[in-house]
Scaffold this active site. Structure first.
Site, mmCIF file in Angstrom:
data_model
loop_
_atom_site.group_PDB
_atom_site.id
_atom_site.type_symbol
_atom_site.label_atom_id
_atom_site.label_comp_id
_atom_site.label_asym_id
_atom_site.label_seq_id
_atom_site.Cartn_x
_atom_site.Cartn_y
_atom_site.Cartn_z
ATOM 1 C CE1 TYR A 1 -3.142 -2.948 0.314
ATOM 2 C CE2 TYR A 1 -3.698 -2.221 2.532
ATOM 3 C CZ TYR A 1 -3.891 -3.086 1.469
ATOM 4 O OH TYR A 1 -4.847 -4.072 1.566
ATOM 5 C CE LYS B 1 2.565 -17.574 -1.374
ATOM 6 N NZ LYS B 1 1.667 -18.677 -0.957
ATOM 7 C CG ASP C 1 -0.514 -19.560 1.459
ATOM 8 O OD1 ASP C 1 0.377 -19.425 2.320
ATOM 9 O OD2 ASP C 1 -0.349 -20.231 0.412
ATOM 10 C CG ASP D 1 -6.299 -3.993 4.937
ATOM 11 O OD1 ASP D 1 -7.049 -3.715 5.897
ATOM 12 O OD2 ASP D 1 -6.582 -3.739 3.751
ATOM 13 C CG ASP E 1 -11.010 -6.440 7.806
ATOM 14 O OD1 ASP E 1 -10.426 -5.651 8.580
ATOM 15 O OD2 ASP E 1 -11.868 -6.067 6.984
HETATM 16 C C1 IPM Z 1 -7.870 -0.169 7.349
HETATM 17 C C2 IPM Z 1 -8.546 0.265 6.087
HETATM 18 C C3 IPM Z 1 -7.598 1.157 5.311
HETATM 19 C C4 IPM Z 1 -6.304 0.428 5.112
HETATM 20 C C5 IPM Z 1 -8.161 1.639 3.970
HETATM 21 C C6 IPM Z 1 -9.432 2.411 4.169
HETATM 22 C C7 IPM Z 1 -7.153 2.431 3.189
HETATM 23 O O1 IPM Z 1 -8.940 -0.827 5.337
HETATM 24 O O2 IPM Z 1 -7.426 0.700 8.113
HETATM 25 O O3 IPM Z 1 -7.781 -1.367 7.592
HETATM 26 O O4 IPM Z 1 -6.295 -0.700 4.634
HETATM 27 O O5 IPM Z 1 -5.265 0.936 5.460
HETATM 28 MN MN MN Z 2 -8.795 -2.707 6.455
#
Ligand code: IPM
Ligand code: MN
Length: 347
Positions: free
Chosen positions: A131, A186, A219, A243, A247
């Protein structure tokens, strides 16, 4: 005398305003019980700010953030901002020299959860990796993104991960759980970038012989998190992997309605819920304020207000377990304001 703090608030977009207002009310109620007090300095950032000023992160916002004791952020709609509008979240993360986003996940009584055992924290690098936002077109039909990994940022992130593991050790030992850092990679494919990342993780691990250290392919780690979530303690990851894995962890624990995070650096720190702007319910006053209130509790902890942090956390979990005043995502029909009132009453 109780302490007083200057907090820079960036409500951002969508439900960001609603949920940060709820967290502010909870923190403001602490002073009545002899706890800390707060001065709130609200600053613009995000898509709305881009539409008004043609830039999504004004310089004054970052200056105010740097001058404050801590920063509380709502949510930002980064998808709607065109490339020339800037990168408000990345700008805050880089501008405050954030070393890692720290994202704890554990099951909570009263919330349906796929895993009762999960109790982990994802420590995610947030300024570079996949990112880094270094992208270009390679002709008309190919696009390219650069995955940037530096030793400095990797070391910084790994140090935060091991510090988290050390801080969690006593509580975990009391539950008979190991203290362990799992570095995610990875490296079979990304030989240079993840090779360097793992070198940095190993160097920090060597400074902590008392903490178990392992590496895992991303993975395999994702699969193992789903199959045996209880075995993870601290998961240390580069930006995009972290990220996704954070989640997954939130999903296994409580969902995003309760997922809090702290972005920690050596000089500054900012705090944000893991969820996004939720445009479908924005402005309706029905968003679950818990993630942001728990995020504010992480901010209290960071400020050294452990008692206040514990009071806030206990109140949120108490309201959820009681189950009478819950927002729709938790199966109730309460407004954000009513749930916040219940949290304040429980304190
Ligand atoms: C997070 C979000 C952000 C990221 C997005 C909105 C850019 O998904 O903080 O997890 O991945 O950095
Ligand atoms: Mn996120």
């Amino acid at each position: 005398m109780a302490n007083s703090y200057r907090i820079c608030v960036m409500p951002g977009d969508g439900i960001g305003r609603e949920v940060t207002d709820c967290a502010r009310r909870v923190l403001d109620s602490l002073s009545a019980g002899g706890g800390p007090s707060f001065t709130w300095e609200e600053q613009p950032a995000g898509h709305g700010t881009f539409l008004e000023t043609s830039h999504s992160l004004p310089g004054a916002t970052l200056d105010t953030a740097r001058a404050a004791d801590a920063v509380l952020l709502g949510a930002m709609d980064v998808e709607q901002i065109p490339p020339h509008g800037g990168d408000p979240l990345g700008g805050v993360r880089k501008g405050l020299e954030v070393g890692a986003s720290v994202r704890p996940s554990r099951a909570v009584a009263g919330v349906d959860s796929p895993s009762a055992d999960i109790d982990c924290v994802v420590v995610r690098e947030v300024t570079e990796g996949m990112y880094a936002r270094i992208e270009h077109m390679a002709g008309d039909d190919a696009a390219c993104a650069v995955r940037l990994v530096t030793r400095e940022a990797s070391l910084r992130c790994a140090r935060i991960a091991f510090a988290q593991a050390a801080a969690r050790r006593d509580a975990r030992a009391a539950d008979g759980k190991p203290t362990r850092v799992t570095a995610v990679h990875k490296v079979g494919v990304l030989k240079l970038t993840d090779g360097l990342f793992l070198e940095a993780c190993r160097a920090v691990a060597d400074d902590h012989p008392d903490i178990e250290y392992e590496t895992a392919n991303v993975d395999a780690c994702a699969m193992e998190m789903v199959r045996d979530p209880g075995r993870f303690d601290v998961i240390l990851a580069t930006n995009a992997f972290g990220d996704i894995l954070s989640d997954i962890a939130a999903g296994l624990a409580t969902g995003l309605g309760l997922a809090a995070s702290a972005c920690i650096g050596e000089r500054w720190a900012y705090f944000e819920p893991v969820h996004g702007t939720a445009p479908d319910i924005a402005g309706k006053g029905i968003a679950n304020p818990s993630a942001t209130i728990l995020t504010a509790a992480m901010m209290l902890q960071h400020l050294g207000e452990s008692d206040a942090a514990a009071r806030v956390e206990r109140a949120v979990y108490g309201v959820i377990e009681a189950g009478d005043v819950l927002t729709a995502d938790l199966g109730g029909s309460a407004t954000s304001a009513a749930m916040t009132d219940a949290v304040i009453a429980a304190m």
